[in-house]
Design a protein around this motif. Structure first.
Motif, PDB file in Angstrom:
ATOM      1  N   TRP A  98       0.819  -1.209   0.000  1.00 11.92           N
ATOM      2  CA  TRP A  98       0.000   0.000   0.000  1.00 11.92           C
ATOM      3  C   TRP A  98       0.856   1.264   0.000  1.00 11.92           C
ATOM      4  CZ3 TRP A  98      -4.894   0.336  -1.289  1.00 11.92           C
ATOM      5  CH2 TRP A  98      -5.684  -0.812  -1.246  1.00 11.92           C
ATOM      6  N   TRP A  99       2.062   1.213   0.579  1.00 13.79           N
ATOM      7  CA  TRP A  99       2.899   2.405   0.605  1.00 13.79           C
ATOM      8  C   TRP A  99       3.298   2.825  -0.805  1.00 13.79           C
ATOM      9  CZ3 TRP A  99       7.595   2.100  -1.660  1.00 13.79           C
ATOM     10  CH2 TRP A  99       8.224   0.864  -1.715  1.00 13.79           C
ATOM     11  N   LEU A 100       3.436   1.868  -1.711  1.00 12.42           N
ATOM     12  CA  LEU A 100       3.779   2.220  -3.094  1.00 12.42           C
ATOM     13  C   LEU A 100       2.621   2.975  -3.738  1.00 12.42           C
ATOM     14  CD1 LEU A 100       5.855   2.060  -5.366  1.00 12.42           C
ATOM     15  CD2 LEU A 100       4.862  -0.146  -6.007  1.00 12.42           C
TER      16      LEU A 100
ATOM     17  N   GLY B 199       9.693  -6.567 -12.324  1.00 11.14           N
ATOM     18  CA  GLY B 199       8.538  -5.691 -12.164  1.00 11.14           C
ATOM     19  C   GLY B 199       8.694  -4.746 -10.989  1.00 11.14           C
ATOM     20  N   PHE B 200       9.156  -5.277  -9.859  1.00 12.73           N
ATOM     21  CA  PHE B 200       9.333  -4.422  -8.684  1.00 12.73           C
ATOM     22  C   PHE B 200      10.489  -3.442  -8.876  1.00 12.73           C
ATOM     23  CE2 PHE B 200       6.353  -7.122  -6.514  1.00 12.73           C
ATOM     24  CZ  PHE B 200       5.722  -6.220  -5.666  1.00 12.73           C
ATOM     25  N   ALA B 201      11.517  -3.828  -9.597  1.00 12.43           N
ATOM     26  CA  ALA B 201      12.610  -2.888  -9.895  1.00 12.43           C
ATOM     27  C   ALA B 201      12.082  -1.709 -10.709  1.00 12.43           C
ATOM     28  CB  ALA B 201      13.737  -3.605 -10.633  1.00 12.43           C
ATOM     29  N   PHE B 202      11.300  -2.007 -11.745  1.00  9.64           N
ATOM     30  CA  PHE B 202      10.691  -0.940 -12.543  1.00  9.64           C
ATOM     31  C   PHE B 202       9.754  -0.089 -11.680  1.00  9.64           C
ATOM     32  CE2 PHE B 202      11.850  -3.037 -16.604  1.00  9.64           C
ATOM     33  CZ  PHE B 202      12.154  -1.916 -17.365  1.00  9.64           C
ATOM     34  N   ALA B 203       8.981  -0.722 -10.799  1.00  6.06           N
ATOM     35  CA  ALA B 203       8.025   0.009  -9.960  1.00  6.06           C
ATOM     36  C   ALA B 203       8.749   0.970  -9.023  1.00  6.06           C
ATOM     37  CB  ALA B 203       7.161  -0.959  -9.161  1.00  6.06           C
ATOM     38  N   LEU B 204       9.797   0.502  -8.367  1.00  7.73           N
ATOM     39  CA  LEU B 204      10.534   1.357  -7.431  1.00  7.73           C
ATOM     40  C   LEU B 204      11.255   2.483  -8.167  1.00  7.73           C
ATOM     41  CD1 LEU B 204      11.884  -1.361  -4.994  1.00  7.73           C
ATOM     42  CD2 LEU B 204       9.981   0.231  -4.638  1.00  7.73           C
ATOM     43  N   TRP B 205      11.856   2.152  -9.284  1.00  6.22           N
ATOM     44  CA  TRP B 205      12.529   3.179 -10.088  1.00  6.22           C
ATOM     45  C   TRP B 205      11.506   4.184 -10.601  1.00  6.22           C
ATOM     46  CZ3 TRP B 205      16.832   5.418 -10.213  1.00  6.22           C
ATOM     47  CH2 TRP B 205      17.302   6.091 -11.324  1.00  6.22           C
ATOM     48  N   GLY B 206      10.355   3.695 -11.057  1.00  7.92           N
ATOM     49  CA  GLY B 206       9.304   4.587 -11.538  1.00  7.92           C
ATOM     50  C   GLY B 206       8.794   5.509 -10.450  1.00  7.92           C
TER      51      GLY B 206
ATOM     52  N   LYS C 111       7.849  11.570 -18.198  1.00  3.20           N
ATOM     53  CA  LYS C 111       7.544  10.540 -19.196  1.00  3.20           C
ATOM     54  C   LYS C 111       8.304   9.251 -18.899  1.00  3.20           C
ATOM     55  CE  LYS C 111       6.215  13.349 -23.130  1.00  3.20           C
ATOM     56  NZ  LYS C 111       6.297  13.495 -24.568  1.00  3.20           N
ATOM     57  N   VAL C 112       9.555   9.375 -18.481  1.00  5.35           N
ATOM     58  CA  VAL C 112      10.355   8.187 -18.152  1.00  5.35           C
ATOM     59  C   VAL C 112       9.764   7.484 -16.931  1.00  5.35           C
ATOM     60  CG1 VAL C 112      12.632   7.371 -17.393  1.00  5.35           C
ATOM     61  CG2 VAL C 112      12.469   9.066 -19.219  1.00  5.35           C
ATOM     62  N   ALA C 113       9.337   8.264 -15.945  1.00  5.83           N
ATOM     63  CA  ALA C 113       8.722   7.679 -14.748  1.00  5.83           C
ATOM     64  C   ALA C 113       7.455   6.926 -15.114  1.00  5.83           C
ATOM     65  CB  ALA C 113       8.410   8.775 -13.732  1.00  5.83           C
ATOM     66  N   THR C 114       6.611   7.541 -15.936  1.00  2.84           N
ATOM     67  CA  THR C 114       5.375   6.890 -16.367  1.00  2.84           C
ATOM     68  C   THR C 114       5.697   5.637 -17.169  1.00  2.84           C
ATOM     69  OG1 THR C 114       4.216   9.001 -16.368  1.00  2.84           O
ATOM     70  CG2 THR C 114       3.223   7.227 -17.657  1.00  2.84           C
ATOM     71  N   PHE C 115       6.721   5.715 -18.011  1.00  6.59           N
ATOM     72  CA  PHE C 115       7.174   4.557 -18.794  1.00  6.59           C
ATOM     73  C   PHE C 115       7.547   3.408 -17.857  1.00  6.59           C
ATOM     74  CE2 PHE C 115      10.922   2.253 -20.313  1.00  6.59           C
ATOM     75  CZ  PHE C 115      10.477   1.747 -21.524  1.00  6.59           C
TER      76      PHE C 115
END
Length: 180
Positions: free
Chosen positions: A86-88, A151-158, A121-125
């Motif tokens: 939920w924190w994400l 997936g989680f790497a992309f989510a945290l980076w995003g 845009k990169v974050a949304t990507f």
């Protein structure tokens, strides 16, 4: 108003509740299909708008709104199923709430929305890739050992880039509001 790109954006908006229901029911494969359809129409509306000079103010508002709603629906659905923390969800929604407040402040100073920054845009990507990859892990469990960490790497980076872009927008809003 009824240009092909705008109609495609309206279609994407109409698919958001369908997508959310499918995620909440655990129909990850069907939810992914809806997401693919949405992604294709997102790509097409941009190409068509630029190619045929059908860029409209409405389209400039609908496109990011549909993007945000799909991200929000995926976050809510995956958090409700305890797939995402939920924190994400709170971090990503919190940034959007902050930018909504910034938008109101800018409007009060007679200035419209800020132009989209490449960092945003990169974050949304990143988020657009993260959430479907995480969904793939649940739709096709054999992919989970690779899909979940990617997936989680992309989510945290995003999420990180989302807030960094938010800071850029906040700084730009402060600059613009001082000029007016």
């Amino acid at each position: 108003m009824f240009t092909v790109p705008n109609i495609l954006s309206f279609l994407r908006l109409a698919l958001v509740p369908v997508f959310l229901v499918l995620i909440l029911r655990g129909d990850d494969a069907l939810a992914l299909l809806v997401l693919v359809i949405s992604s294709v129409t997102d790509y097409l509306d941009g190409v068509i708008a630029r190619r045929f000079h059908q860029i409209t103010r409405l389209g400039q508002l609908l496109d990011p709104a549909a993007d945000r709603l799909f991200i929000f629906a995926a976050l809510v659905g995956l958090a409700a199923r305890e797939i995402l923390p939920w924190w994400l969800l709170a971090a990503i929604v919190g940034r959007d709430v902050m930018l909504l407040v910034v938008g109101v402040v800018l409007a009060n100073h007679g200035y419209g929305p800020l132009p989209v920054h490449h960092l945003g845009k990169v974050a949304t990507f990143c988020l657009f890739y993260a959430l479907p990859i995480i969904m793939i892990a649940h739709a096709f469990p054999v992919t989970a050992p690779v899909a979940v960490p990617v997936g989680f790497a992309f989510a945290l980076w995003g999420a990180f880039l989302y807030w960094w872009a938010g800071g850029v927008y906040l700084r730009e809003a402060a600059r613009v509001s001082r000029l007016h």
